[in-house]
Structure formats: structure tokens, C-alpha cells
Design a protein around this motif. Sequence first.
Motif: not given
Length: 463
Positions: A370-390
Motif C-alpha cells: 500500500q505504501t508503494l502504491s501511494t508513492r507510485l500515484r504521487q510520483s505519476i501525478k508529479q511527473q504528469l504535472h512536470s510534463k504539462q509545465q514543460q
Amino acid sequence: MNISASTTLAPPPRDIYSISRLNREARSLLEGSFPLLWIEAEISNFARPASGHWYFSLKDEAAQVRCAMFRNRNSVVDFVPKNGDQILIRARIGLYEARGEFQIIAEHMEAAGDGALRRAYDELKHRLQQQGLFATEHKQPIPDTINRIGVITSPTGAAIHDILTTLKRRYPSAKVIIYPVAVQGAQSAAQISSMIQTASARNEIDVLIIARGGGSLEDLWSFNEEVVAQAIYNCSLPIISGVGHEVDVTIADLVADFRAATPTAAAELVSPNQFELRTKLQLLRSRLIQSNKRNYKHLQQRLSWTLKRLQHPGRLLQEYAQRVDDLQTRTYQSITGQISHNKLEQALLYEKLAALHPARQISSQIQYCQTLSTRLRQSIKQQLHSKQQQFLGQTQVLNTVSPLATLERGYAIVTHTLDNEDSENSNKQTLVRDANNLNVGDRVTTRLHSGKIKCNVLEIENE
């Protein structure tokens, strides 16, 4: 009338000799009057020039004569003479015409007398040295304690008398065994070598002396024979050579384990001086007494210490009983401590076993997933936001350099349509940068920010 007449006789003609003629006829007379002669004499003024000829003088006690030996003759001589050598030559008598000197021409040469013996001595010495008979490492030491002494010498000579006199004076208790031999003559060398072998085989003595009185080189020659040298070298006993006087050095002296200058000196080497021996015995006696006193005192001290260390059996039993009690106490404490330690280890093992139960492991792994799943969703959101900004940033950059942005500010793009018969270039659009590139009547297309305008050129103005 009286007539007298006198007759005068003419003198005979003079036969006048020149020096060359005189020397030549004298040479002929000498060479024709003397046959080949054998001459023994001593060499002096020896010269050996580069031509290879030998020139020297031959002399005796009263006279001398010049001598020459040419290269074709001296080449067969097996030695090179030197001044002082006694030689025997076969020669003819002659005269050296150029200087008018009487001389001898040698045809053959050989060593004579002591010269021949000296040459034989040097040759044997060199050969034995090459074979290692004089090597120091082969020589045996003289024993420190000598009780039996062997002597190889003439039983009637002065040498045995000197040796026995010296031993009687210095070491009367020594046992002397005489091995009689002849020390001079044709059979002497064989007798000496045989006696050396006999003494070595019997092995009844501690040291062996080989001795002879002084004499000439010829008198001492038995001790320069190779058979004697080999016997000395192969002898198992230590050998002292006392042959001749101090200046007489024989082959036996060089091979022996030790050389004494005289027979008397050889006897002194193997016999201790009585005074020195008495002094040594007194010193040893004094040392022995002192050593015994020290040992006695040391033993007394050890006995005293041992008596002090001895204890009553009852006290020993008490000490042993106390040690048994102490050992029992220490054993009980050791066992009790070991049991407590084992119980503690058992509790620790139970805790580890409970931690390793499958239900606890599954719960831990689910929580970890569960901890890994939470960290994975947060990482995906951060990556998506970063790519949108780029993407937005790159879009703004493209809009900044895009021609459409320029048109939006009120600018237009004019292209010229070419009317050529060539089908490939017909209706080809070219960008108009200069008004001089157009003609009146040309068709142009103006692209605005929104839409296009088809125009005909009516007038061209140059600014």
C-alpha cells in the motif's frame, strides 16, 4: 886487374793480412780444430731479443766466455734459462768475425746439477698445486691432547736424536713409535710413502712426524717425490713435516698439515712444556676447588629453601579441602549462570520466531504494498504535472518564433505566382522580399493573420 862483384838477395814479398782475413782464418782454424764439445757452466748476462736468438755468457769460478744459441736450436729446448742456472750444452767453438770475439755456438741445452732438480721441483710443485694437494681446507688440525707420537725418519740420523731429546725434556710421558726408513737414496721415497701408509692403516698414534736433517737439494730429494706427496695427502693422520732447516722447503712441507722449520721444532709442536703444563694443572685445580665450593654452597641454599617450603600434611589437607569447597562454589555459580543465560537465549529465540510468523509477514507485506502504491500515484501525478509545465513552456517558445504570431501583429506575407509554360514551374509561389522583383500586372497572394487576398499589381513604388 881485379874485378869484384856482389850479389844482393831480394826480400820475400810480404803477406799482409787484413782484419777481416785474420778473423776469417782464425774462425776456420778454431772450427776445424775442435769437435762438438759438452760444456757445463753457469749462465749470466742472458738476453733474448725480438729475433728469438739467445745470447749469454757461460762462466765458472775462474773464467767466462760469450755464447749464442740461434732460434732454430733453442726452439726445441723445453725451458727458458735464467741467470744463475747451471746448464749443460753441446756446442762448437767459433769466432764472431765482426768484432773478433771468441764465442761458443750452442747446438743443444739441458739443465745440469741442482738446476735440473730445481726445475723438476718447480714443475711438480705447480702440478700438485693445480691438483689441490696444497689446499688449506684439506689440512687437518693438530690435536690438543697428544699421547702417542709417530716418527718417520732414519733410526740412526741426527733428526731422531733431536726429536727424542726434545720429547724427553718437554714431555717424558709421551709414547713414541719410530717407523724406520732411509731418508736418502734411490729407494728412500718408496720406503717413506710405504711407512706413511702403514702408520695410517695401523692408526695407533695421535700425530705423525716426518723428519730429516739438513742437506742439499739433492740430499732432500726423497721428500720432493710425488709418491711421498700423494701418501701424505691420503693419510688419515695429522702430519707434521720437519725436513731440513728453515730455508729448506720441500714438497712434503707443502702437502703436510703443518710445517716445522726443523725436527726439533716439530717435536716442540707436539709436546707441551712441563712448566706450562704444571701451571695449567694448578690453574685447573684451583678452578675445580672454587667450582666445588660454589656448588656446595648452592646445594645448601637449595636445601634450606626446600625445607622452608615443606609443610605439615594436616595443613596441606586443610588447603586441599578449602580448594575443593572453592571449586564446588565456582562450579555451582557457573552452572547457575549458564542456565540463566540459556533461558535468556530461549526468550530471544521465541521473540524472533513470533516475528517470523506468516500472518505477521503477510500483514507487513500488504502494508508495504500500500505504501508503494501511494508513492507510485504521487510520483505519476508529479511527473504528469512536470510534463504539462514543460509542454506549456515549449508551446510559448514556439508561438514566440512562429510566423503566425508575426501575422497576428498586423504583418502579411506576400507571394508571387509565376505564370510559365513549363508545367513543372507553373503556379509556383515565391516569397516577395523586394518590390523590384515584381512587374505591373503580376498576380500576388497576400496572407494575413486570418485568410488570404489575391491581388494584381497596378503600380510599383520604390522607397
